[in-house]
Motif scaffolding. Structure first.
Motif, mmCIF file in Angstrom:
data_model
loop_
_atom_site.group_PDB
_atom_site.id
_atom_site.type_symbol
_atom_site.label_atom_id
_atom_site.label_comp_id
_atom_site.label_asym_id
_atom_site.label_seq_id
_atom_site.Cartn_x
_atom_site.Cartn_y
_atom_site.Cartn_z
ATOM 1 N N LYS A 182 0.830 -1.209 0.000
ATOM 2 C CA LYS A 182 0.000 0.000 0.000
ATOM 3 C C LYS A 182 0.856 1.248 0.000
ATOM 4 O O LYS A 182 0.547 2.227 -0.688
ATOM 5 N N LEU A 183 1.948 1.202 0.757
ATOM 6 C CA LEU A 183 2.855 2.352 0.789
ATOM 7 C C LEU A 183 3.512 2.557 -0.571
ATOM 8 O O LEU A 183 3.657 3.701 -1.039
ATOM 9 N N ALA A 227 3.704 5.615 -5.694
ATOM 10 C CA ALA A 227 3.589 5.632 -7.151
ATOM 11 C C ALA A 227 2.511 6.611 -7.613
ATOM 12 O O ALA A 227 2.683 7.325 -8.607
ATOM 13 N N LEU A 228 1.393 6.653 -6.893
ATOM 14 C CA LEU A 228 0.321 7.586 -7.253
ATOM 15 C C LEU A 228 0.747 9.041 -7.053
ATOM 16 O O LEU A 228 0.346 9.922 -7.818
ATOM 17 N N LEU A 229 1.566 9.285 -6.034
ATOM 18 C CA LEU A 229 2.072 10.641 -5.832
ATOM 19 C C LEU A 229 3.011 11.066 -6.960
ATOM 20 O O LEU A 229 3.041 12.238 -7.350
ATOM 21 N N LEU A 230 3.781 10.116 -7.482
ATOM 22 C CA LEU A 230 4.718 10.419 -8.557
ATOM 23 C C LEU A 230 4.058 10.459 -9.926
ATOM 24 O O LEU A 230 4.640 10.984 -10.876
ATOM 25 N N LEU A 231 2.863 9.914 -10.043
ATOM 26 C CA LEU A 231 2.222 9.777 -11.350
ATOM 27 C C LEU A 231 2.018 11.114 -12.068
ATOM 28 O O LEU A 231 2.331 11.214 -13.265
#
Length: 294
Positions: free
Chosen positions: A8-9, A14-18
């Motif tokens: 989850k972390l 990854a979503l923050l970097l997307l």
């Protein structure tokens, strides 16, 4: 299937970097690959498909005397503006970091050129350089000297553009040095005072080595700024007289939008990117040994 806390972390990161990855891919990586591909083809005429020519465009570019003149101009521009801007920025940061009356106003005065749009700054300096009514020639006339054609004489035109660039960039680099100076532990200065160390010795043995990470960052930014010069050339000289102030990115602009030679523009762009990558790699390799991270 339930994800573990570790996965989850990772997904959260990854979503923050997307968003940043999408922006870089769209506006940096894809254009770079497209430019590289374009430099390997000759455009077709009247609907004909583009012809693959390999490195032929680079061979033609490297025998073009105008390209080498522009590259020489850019090298002189970089050698003139980068060390001067960094030295001025460091000197201004040391000055405004000291306890002096009205240092807030002095900091603002040093930083003001940075916040001016480049077009506005170029128009201000156009007035300074004007042959008959310009400020510089008026001052020379008051001192009994004849005026100079600052932007029309090939011998001084590039230096005139460089002077404006240093004025514009030094305040920007000063902010980074000032932040680094204010982040240094005050105990270092107190210990040097107890030891009776001179200011000059303290600067070279303590302050300057601790500023190396900032200097490395500023060097890379100054290098990029020395290559991406377009807007104030467009206002001041348009690359003249006789390509005396023409620089690489402005030459790309000319080939692409004035001469409609997109292939040559793409080829020059690839050469610029490769040169910047090599120089940046050398800087990180050579300076990293002398860089002291806190």
């Amino acid at each position: 299937m339930m994800l573990s806390a570790h996965h989850k972390l990772q997904l959260y990161g990854a979503l923050l970097l997307l968003p940043a990855a999408l922006l870089l891919t769209t506006f940096a990586y894809i254009p770079t690959v497209t430019t590289l591909i374009s430099s390997l083809f000759l455009p077709g005429f009247r609907g004909a498909p583009a012809e693959f020519v390999g490195l032929e465009n680079y061979q033609v570019l490297f025998i073009d005397p105008t390209f080498w003149k522009v590259a020489r101009n850019n090298l002189l521009y970089a050698l003139g503006t980068i060390p001067t801007s960094i030295a001025l920025a460091l000197g201004m940061a040391l000055f405004v970091n000291a306890r002096l009356p009205g240092r807030g106003l002095v900091r603002m005065a040093y930083f003001t050129p940075t916040i001016l749009p480049m077009i506005a700054a170029a128009n201000i300096w156009m007035f300074f350089y004007a042959p008959q009514i310009g400020l510089f020639n008026k001052l020379l006339g008051a001192l009994g000297f004849s005026g100079v054609n600052w932007l029309g004489d090939p011998a001084v035109a590039l230096g005139s553009v460089m002077a404006m660039s240093v004025w514009k960039e030094a305040g920007f680099f000063m902010i980074f040095y000032l932040a680094a100076l204010q982040g240094m532990p005050p105990e270092l200065k107190e210990a040097s005072d107890l030891e009776g160390t001179s200011r000059w010795s303290f600067f070279w043995r303590v302050t300057f080595p601790l500023l190396m990470p900032t200097t490395l960052f500023v060097l890379i930014n100054a290098l990029i700024n020395a290559v991406r010069v377009v807007d104030h050339l467009f206002i001041l000289t348009k690359g003249g007289p006789n390509n005396a102030t023409n620089l690489l990115l402005y030459y790309v602009y000319e080939n692409s939008f004035a001469f409609f030679d997109r292939t040559t523009a793409a080829t020059i762009t690839v050469v610029i990117l490769l040169t910047l990558a090599i120089i940046a790699t050398l800087k990180f390799t050579l300076l990293d040994r002398r860089t002291h991270y806190q």
